[in-house]
Design an enzyme around this catalytic site. Sequence first.
Site, mmCIF file in Angstrom:
data_model
loop_
_atom_site.group_PDB
_atom_site.id
_atom_site.type_symbol
_atom_site.label_atom_id
_atom_site.label_comp_id
_atom_site.label_asym_id
_atom_site.label_seq_id
_atom_site.Cartn_x
_atom_site.Cartn_y
_atom_site.Cartn_z
ATOM 1 N N GLY A 99 42.112 37.026 55.473
ATOM 2 C CA GLY A 99 41.625 34.970 54.578
ATOM 3 C C GLY A 99 39.530 35.861 54.840
ATOM 4 N N TYR A 100 39.412 36.118 53.394
ATOM 5 C CA TYR A 100 38.306 36.719 53.348
ATOM 6 C C TYR A 100 38.039 35.343 51.342
ATOM 7 C CZ TYR A 100 36.953 41.111 55.011
ATOM 8 O OH TYR A 100 36.380 41.381 56.316
ATOM 9 N N SER A 101 38.198 35.646 50.331
ATOM 10 C CA SER A 101 38.671 34.765 49.473
ATOM 11 C C SER A 101 38.416 33.517 49.840
ATOM 12 C CB SER A 101 39.684 35.612 48.287
ATOM 13 O OG SER A 101 38.930 36.867 47.695
ATOM 14 N N SER A 144 47.445 37.347 50.702
ATOM 15 C CA SER A 144 48.650 38.080 50.533
ATOM 16 C C SER A 144 49.183 38.146 51.791
ATOM 17 C CB SER A 144 48.734 39.693 50.174
ATOM 18 O OG SER A 144 47.110 39.873 49.050
ATOM 19 N N GLU A 152 39.553 49.939 53.383
ATOM 20 C CA GLU A 152 39.966 49.245 52.103
ATOM 21 C C GLU A 152 40.692 51.090 51.001
ATOM 22 O OE1 GLU A 152 40.830 45.297 50.535
ATOM 23 O OE2 GLU A 152 39.237 46.089 49.846
ATOM 24 N N ASN A 210 37.506 44.406 37.967
ATOM 25 C CA ASN A 210 36.319 45.129 37.175
ATOM 26 C C ASN A 210 35.090 45.841 36.636
ATOM 27 O OD1 ASN A 210 38.720 47.573 36.710
ATOM 28 N ND2 ASN A 210 38.714 47.026 34.439
ATOM 29 N N GLU A 211 34.232 44.560 36.909
ATOM 30 C CA GLU A 211 33.188 44.152 36.158
ATOM 31 C C GLU A 211 32.075 44.768 37.929
ATOM 32 O OE1 GLU A 211 35.110 42.362 35.991
ATOM 33 O OE2 GLU A 211 35.745 42.379 33.738
HETATM 34 C C1 LIG Z 1 47.122 40.353 44.144
HETATM 35 C C2 LIG Z 1 45.903 40.010 44.780
HETATM 36 C C3 LIG Z 1 46.036 40.155 46.232
HETATM 37 C C4 LIG Z 1 44.280 39.176 46.401
HETATM 38 N N1 LIG Z 1 45.091 39.301 48.532
HETATM 39 C C5 LIG Z 1 44.083 39.037 48.551
HETATM 40 C C6 LIG Z 1 44.416 39.318 49.651
HETATM 41 O O1 LIG Z 1 45.136 39.477 50.521
HETATM 42 N N2 LIG Z 1 42.569 38.073 51.179
HETATM 43 C C7 LIG Z 1 41.788 38.128 50.603
HETATM 44 O O2 LIG Z 1 41.108 37.483 51.063
HETATM 45 N N3 LIG Z 1 41.642 37.450 48.754
HETATM 46 C C8 LIG Z 1 43.529 38.667 48.339
HETATM 47 N N4 LIG Z 1 42.610 38.519 46.419
HETATM 48 C C9 LIG Z 1 41.290 37.790 45.998
HETATM 49 C C10 LIG Z 1 40.297 39.089 45.713
HETATM 50 O O3 LIG Z 1 39.658 39.291 46.571
HETATM 51 C C11 LIG Z 1 39.535 38.439 44.969
HETATM 52 O O4 LIG Z 1 40.262 37.886 43.423
HETATM 53 C C12 LIG Z 1 38.661 38.827 43.485
HETATM 54 O O5 LIG Z 1 37.668 39.475 44.792
HETATM 55 C C13 LIG Z 1 38.190 38.368 42.331
HETATM 56 O O6 LIG Z 1 37.680 37.064 42.985
HETATM 57 P P1 LIG Z 1 37.370 35.516 42.048
HETATM 58 O O7 LIG Z 1 38.933 35.889 41.774
HETATM 59 O O8 LIG Z 1 36.932 34.747 43.200
HETATM 60 O O9 LIG Z 1 36.689 35.827 40.476
HETATM 61 P P2 LIG Z 1 35.244 35.543 40.607
HETATM 62 O O10 LIG Z 1 34.618 36.081 41.488
HETATM 63 O O11 LIG Z 1 35.018 34.429 40.485
HETATM 64 O O12 LIG Z 1 35.256 36.890 39.155
HETATM 65 C C14 LIG Z 1 35.039 35.566 38.087
HETATM 66 C C15 LIG Z 1 34.864 36.902 37.343
HETATM 67 O O13 LIG Z 1 33.502 36.776 36.875
HETATM 68 C C16 LIG Z 1 32.933 37.903 37.118
HETATM 69 N N5 LIG Z 1 31.873 38.288 38.441
HETATM 70 C C17 LIG Z 1 31.557 37.567 39.231
HETATM 71 N N6 LIG Z 1 30.182 38.247 39.384
HETATM 72 C C18 LIG Z 1 30.131 39.044 38.860
HETATM 73 C C19 LIG Z 1 29.064 40.153 38.991
HETATM 74 N N7 LIG Z 1 27.805 40.313 40.227
HETATM 75 N N8 LIG Z 1 28.408 40.829 37.642
HETATM 76 C C20 LIG Z 1 29.891 40.495 36.571
HETATM 77 N N9 LIG Z 1 30.435 40.117 36.945
HETATM 78 C C21 LIG Z 1 31.304 39.674 37.990
HETATM 79 C C22 LIG Z 1 34.420 39.141 37.677
HETATM 80 O O14 LIG Z 1 34.842 39.773 37.274
HETATM 81 C C23 LIG Z 1 35.379 37.819 36.686
HETATM 82 O O15 LIG Z 1 35.448 38.561 35.935
HETATM 83 C C24 LIG Z 1 43.530 38.916 45.944
HETATM 84 C C25 LIG Z 1 43.713 39.129 44.538
HETATM 85 C C26 LIG Z 1 44.968 39.513 44.478
HETATM 86 C C27 LIG Z 1 44.820 39.337 42.425
#
Ligand SMILES: Cc1cc2nc3c(=O)[nH]c(=O)nc-3n(C[C@H](O)[C@H](O)[C@H](O)COP(=O)(O)OP(=O)(O)OC[C@H]3O[C@@H](n4cnc5c(N)ncnc54)[C@H](O)[C@@H]3O)c2cc1C
Length: 401
Positions: free
Chosen positions: A130-132, A166, A249, A372-373
């Site tokens: 439970g991070y995101s 997940s 991780e 990726n970013e």
């Molecule tokens: C299949 C899958 C399983 C997952 N499972 C889990 C889970 O079990 N538990 C959990 O806690 N989370 C989970 N996640 C969440 C995952 O960790 C987040 O999706 C990830 O950390 C990106 O965060 P966000 O989706 O909020 O995107 P955002 O952080 O909002 O990013 C949006 C865009 O902004 C860009 N961006 C953000 N910051 C910067 C920066 N500093 N410089 C340049 N670009 C930047 C990003 O690269 C992206 O393109 C899962 C995600 C997926 C896809």
Amino acid sequence: MNLAEQDEAFRTEVAQWMRDHLRGKFECLRHRGGAGDEDAFPALRKEWEQELAAGKWTCVGWPQAYGGRGLSVAQQIIFHEEYARAGGPGHIGHLGETLLGPTLIAYGTPSQKARFLPGIVAGTEYWCQGYSEPGAGSDLANVQTRARLDQTTGEWVIDGQKVWTSLAHESQWIFVVARCEPGSQGHKGLIFLLVPLDQPGVEVRPIRQITGSCEFNEVFFDGARTSAENVVGEPGEGWKIAMALLGFERGLSWIGMQMHFEHQLQLVCKAAREAGTDKIPSIRARIADAWMGLKVMHYNTLRTLAGGQDGSLTREGYIIKYYWSNWHRDLGKLALDALGPEGDIFIDDFSRTRLQQVFLFSRSDTIVAGTNEVQLNIIAERALGMPKEMRPQKPTTETRV
Ligand SMILES: Cc1cc2nc3c(=O)[nH]c(=O)nc-3n(C[C@H](O)[C@H](O)[C@H](O)COP(=O)(O)OP(=O)(O)OC[C@H]3O[C@@H](n4cnc5c(N)ncnc54)[C@H](O)[C@@H]3O)c2cc1C
């Protein structure tokens, strides 16, 4: 026996065990489960984890004192290779085994270790992460979920929302990063809590994905409770624990993942032969590129693991996440092109729908566990020592690794 002979004997032992046990009712689990296929046979996969536990094949890298096998890095690599080669299914318990368990071993109290580690080893208790949150993904320090101590009961009370969790629907417990000091910002004032999911204050809502499955969920906390004994580290110092957990991780599980990728590449070659697309020069070239990329990934991972016995990443390790996620995203596209026109049609043949699933799910590879970013920022700043990116005013920009 010298070391190489011992390792070969161990390889034979793992392969034999898999042949003897991944059969009968477990036969259907071959190459099933894991990212993008978590809906496959969840109950049977939990039984399989208990079968593994009975053979002492769970948590093989953990110290023996905590129920592991204390295997050397070389032997863990062999285990992961042979497990994947035999078609061993994806672990529903991987978040407990690879993330929470090592964190508790490093930072948990003796009673937390005694309470939680055996259930992970035995494959009887499952965990999710439970991070995101809707506003805290890459910017994890922006967590808004709140935790307050109920002075009467001594319990922590949690309110807020997590997202993309997940396997929450298959888990009994969630580890949560929450804000325990009102008004605090960034990585200060956070707490790392272990929270039971089966209680009235928690609602798990599945998120249906483009693959048709529900691999992850939204998790809502509305006055959810957990005992004060379930704080890992000190209240207010949750960031330290949260980051230590992310450090786990990366690691040996990459090897198993790459063997899994190799199997998918074999499926792509088979599909290309069947569809006749293997005659198309560009498809042949992409298959060759994919094979070379897989080898590069594998050798770089071995190089990294050889250098980091203490768990620390060598410089080479910083590229692994970026490399595998792009490689796998491209494999997904190749899979669909190798299928030819049939790739656009869903038919009831799992070897085909599997490749379609690979295409659809691999869209998320460049997001999960650090986009990726964000990975490029990490490579630039930490591996190459380039200046840090410009940060906004508020101190909330520690990023996901
Ligand atoms: C299949 C899958 C399983 C997952 N499972 C889990 C889970 O079990 N538990 C959990 O806690 N989370 C989970 N996640 C969440 C995952 O960790 C987040 O999706 C990830 O950390 C990106 O965060 P966000 O989706 O909020 O995107 P955002 O952080 O909002 O990013 C949006 C865009 O902004 C860009 N961006 C953000 N910051 C910067 C920066 N500093 N410089 C340049 N670009 C930047 C990003 O690269 C992206 O393109 C899962 C995600 C997926 C896809």
